[in-house]
Enzyme design. Structure first.
Site, PDB file in Angstrom:
ATOM      1  N   ASP A 125      -1.659 -18.532   4.150  1.00 52.74           N
ATOM      2  CA  ASP A 125      -2.553 -19.477   3.453  1.00 52.74           C
ATOM      3  C   ASP A 125      -3.126 -20.494   4.447  1.00 52.74           C
ATOM      4  O   ASP A 125      -4.336 -20.747   4.481  1.00 52.74           O
ATOM      5  CB  ASP A 125      -1.831 -20.177   2.294  1.00 52.74           C
ATOM      6  CG  ASP A 125      -0.437 -20.659   2.658  1.00 52.74           C
ATOM      7  OD1 ASP A 125       0.096 -20.234   3.704  1.00 52.74           O
ATOM      8  OD2 ASP A 125       0.130 -21.468   1.905  1.00 52.74           O
ATOM      9  N   ASP A 171      -5.847  -6.662   5.222  1.00 45.07           N
ATOM     10  CA  ASP A 171      -7.010  -6.238   4.436  1.00 45.07           C
ATOM     11  C   ASP A 171      -7.846  -7.464   4.077  1.00 45.07           C
ATOM     12  O   ASP A 171      -9.073  -7.497   4.272  1.00 45.07           O
ATOM     13  CB  ASP A 171      -6.503  -5.545   3.165  1.00 45.07           C
ATOM     14  CG  ASP A 171      -7.640  -4.967   2.347  1.00 45.07           C
ATOM     15  OD1 ASP A 171      -8.665  -4.597   2.933  1.00 45.07           O
ATOM     16  OD2 ASP A 171      -7.499  -4.884   1.110  1.00 45.07           O
ATOM     17  N   LYS A 228       4.027 -14.654   5.246  1.00 46.28           N
ATOM     18  CA  LYS A 228       4.371 -15.694   4.262  1.00 46.28           C
ATOM     19  C   LYS A 228       5.900 -15.696   4.163  1.00 46.28           C
ATOM     20  O   LYS A 228       6.477 -15.467   3.084  1.00 46.28           O
ATOM     21  CB  LYS A 228       3.690 -15.332   2.922  1.00 46.28           C
ATOM     22  CG  LYS A 228       3.803 -16.358   1.837  1.00 46.28           C
ATOM     23  CD  LYS A 228       2.866 -17.528   2.008  1.00 46.28           C
ATOM     24  CE  LYS A 228       3.076 -18.552   0.901  1.00 46.28           C
ATOM     25  NZ  LYS A 228       2.379 -19.821   1.171  1.00 46.28           N
ATOM     26  N   TYR A 284       0.812  -1.213   0.000  1.00 46.43           N
ATOM     27  CA  TYR A 284       0.000   0.000   0.000  1.00 46.43           C
ATOM     28  C   TYR A 284       0.850   1.269   0.000  1.00 46.43           C
ATOM     29  O   TYR A 284       0.313   2.370   0.043  1.00 46.43           O
ATOM     30  CB  TYR A 284      -0.902   0.034   1.232  1.00 46.43           C
ATOM     31  CG  TYR A 284      -2.077  -0.901   1.122  1.00 46.43           C
ATOM     32  CD1 TYR A 284      -1.884  -2.270   1.124  1.00 46.43           C
ATOM     33  CD2 TYR A 284      -3.370  -0.417   1.038  1.00 46.43           C
ATOM     34  CE1 TYR A 284      -2.953  -3.143   1.033  1.00 46.43           C
ATOM     35  CE2 TYR A 284      -4.445  -1.278   0.950  1.00 46.43           C
ATOM     36  CZ  TYR A 284      -4.232  -2.638   0.943  1.00 46.43           C
ATOM     37  OH  TYR A 284      -5.294  -3.489   0.852  1.00 46.43           O
TER      38      TYR A 284
END
Ligand code: NAD
Length: 357
Positions: free
Chosen positions: A220, A244, A186, A123
């Protein structure tokens, strides 16, 4: 008497903010509202959707309640919502996702809090279009790992940003009697950026050892955990983009955007707003659900340390929803149910509950 900046927003924002203002006053806490305008409506006269007096008011009052604001398309202005968070360095977005009896959902007993970093990650707005000189330069540095015809987005993750967001999550846990903070990233793939996030999270976690538990999940796997066993999780802390996505996932676990509140917190300032947007198609219809906005007001009461008023308000909201009578169309089993009430009437019912209780 608290001085609070009130941003009415646009679309359904003004109706939702008015309902919330009345309910907050119904708690008995005294407010002096500094009403300022931001969004598409004021853009026509002020030439900008975020006039300077809005930022000045929040900097002065330190606390703001904000209705949703439409992001104008094709004006070059990215988003008033993102701009406000950046300008005021409201680095932590806190979104509790809690099941209330009577809200239609596949799950019961969910009580999670998402703590999302608000200022960096993908962002940051550092992006280069396909075929640009800048993209070409980066492609050149990547030793064949990036295709020539690529557009590029940069993902900055800093020590400072990571430390302050993880600390915000642990402090929230301590202040709200929460047991566990889970860092989600991740890092097996993004070894440097997400690796740094975990490294800092582990460091910060040490300061809270014995007080708050710490664990880590890959994003995930976390998604699967959340849809299978949401009751196993408590406070989840993550970078901006994962936050988000998981905010909406968790809002879905507890019945959708109509009931998902939020707080944007900085060092000495805070802005409270619902997770949902301006739902412009329902503007001026006194139709949409004020729960998310009202619960955002409840978070504001907690921030102001008005815990008793916050508890009274939350109970009144929960009772009105559980009764299922004076609720908006989206909370009825049949969305065309003629007994559904409007935004203002649901607020009236919540005020009446507080007065009765
Ligand atoms: P939205 O949240 O406005 O609407 C998504 C869906 O949820 C729609 O079907 C809408 O009718 C429904 N919905 C939303 N709030 C509801 C409520 N309180 N009660 C009942 N139903 C509700 O999302 P969108 O349509 O993607 O966005 C509309 C505008 O809002 C866009 O310009 C977007 O940029 C902006 N937006 C602003 C914020 C913010 O102010 N923080 C957040 C998200 C989106």
């Amino acid at each position: 008497m608290y001085q609070v900046t009130l941003i009415r927003g646009d679309g359904t924002g003004p109706e939702l903010v008015e309902a919330t203002r009345r309910v907050l006053e119904g708690t008995g806490v005294a407010f002096e509202w500094d009403v300022v305008e931001a969004g598409v409506d004021i853009m026509e006269t002020a030439g900008t959707p975020l006039p300077d007096n809005v930022l000045a008011s929040i900097r002065k009052n330190k606390v703001a309640l904000k209705g949703p604001i439409t992001t104008p398309i094709g004006t070059g202005f990215r988003s008033v919502n993102v701009a406000l968070r950046k300008e005021l360095d409201l680095y932590a977005c806190i979104r509790p996702c809690k099941s209330y009896v009577g809200v239609r959902s596949r799950y019961t007993d969910v009580d999670l809090v998402i703590v999302r970093e608000n200022t960096e990650d993908l962002y940051a707005g550092v992006e280069y279009p396909v075929d640009s000189a800048e993209a070409g330069q980066i492609i050149g540095m990547a030793n064949g790992k990036i295709r020539q015809d690529s557009a590029i987005s940069i993902k900055p993750i800093s020590r400072t940003g990571s430390r302050q967001i993880v600390k915000a999550a642990f402090d929230y846990a301590v202040e709200n009697g929460r047991k566990k903070v889970t860092a989600v990233a991740k890092a097996n793939i993004m070894k440097y950026t997400d690796g740094l996030f975990y490294e800092i999270a582990r460091e910060v976690a040490k300061d809270y050892e014995g007080q708050v538990e710490y664990d880590e999940w890959l994003v995930d796997a976390m998604c699967m955990q959340l849809v299978q066993k949401p009751e196993n999780y408590d406070v989840l802390v993550m970078e901006n983009l994962y936050g988000d996505i998981l905010s909406d996932l968790c809002a879905g676990l507890v019945g959708g955007l109509g009931v998902a509140p939020g707080a944007n917190i900085g060092v000495d300032m805070a802005l409270f707003e619902a997770t949902h947007g301006s739902a412009p198609k329902y503007k001026n219809q006194n139709k949409v659900n004020p729960t998310a906005m009202i619960l955002s007001g409840m978070l504001m009461l907690k921030y102001l340390k008005e815990d008793e008023a916050a508890a009274k308000l939350e109970k009144a909201v929960a009772d009105v929803i559980a009764e299922g009578k004076s609720v908006t169309y989206d909370m009825k089993a049949d969305r065309n149910d003629p007994t559904a009430v409007g935004t203002a009437e649901m607020a009236d019912a919540i005020i009446a509950k507080m007065q009765a209780g």
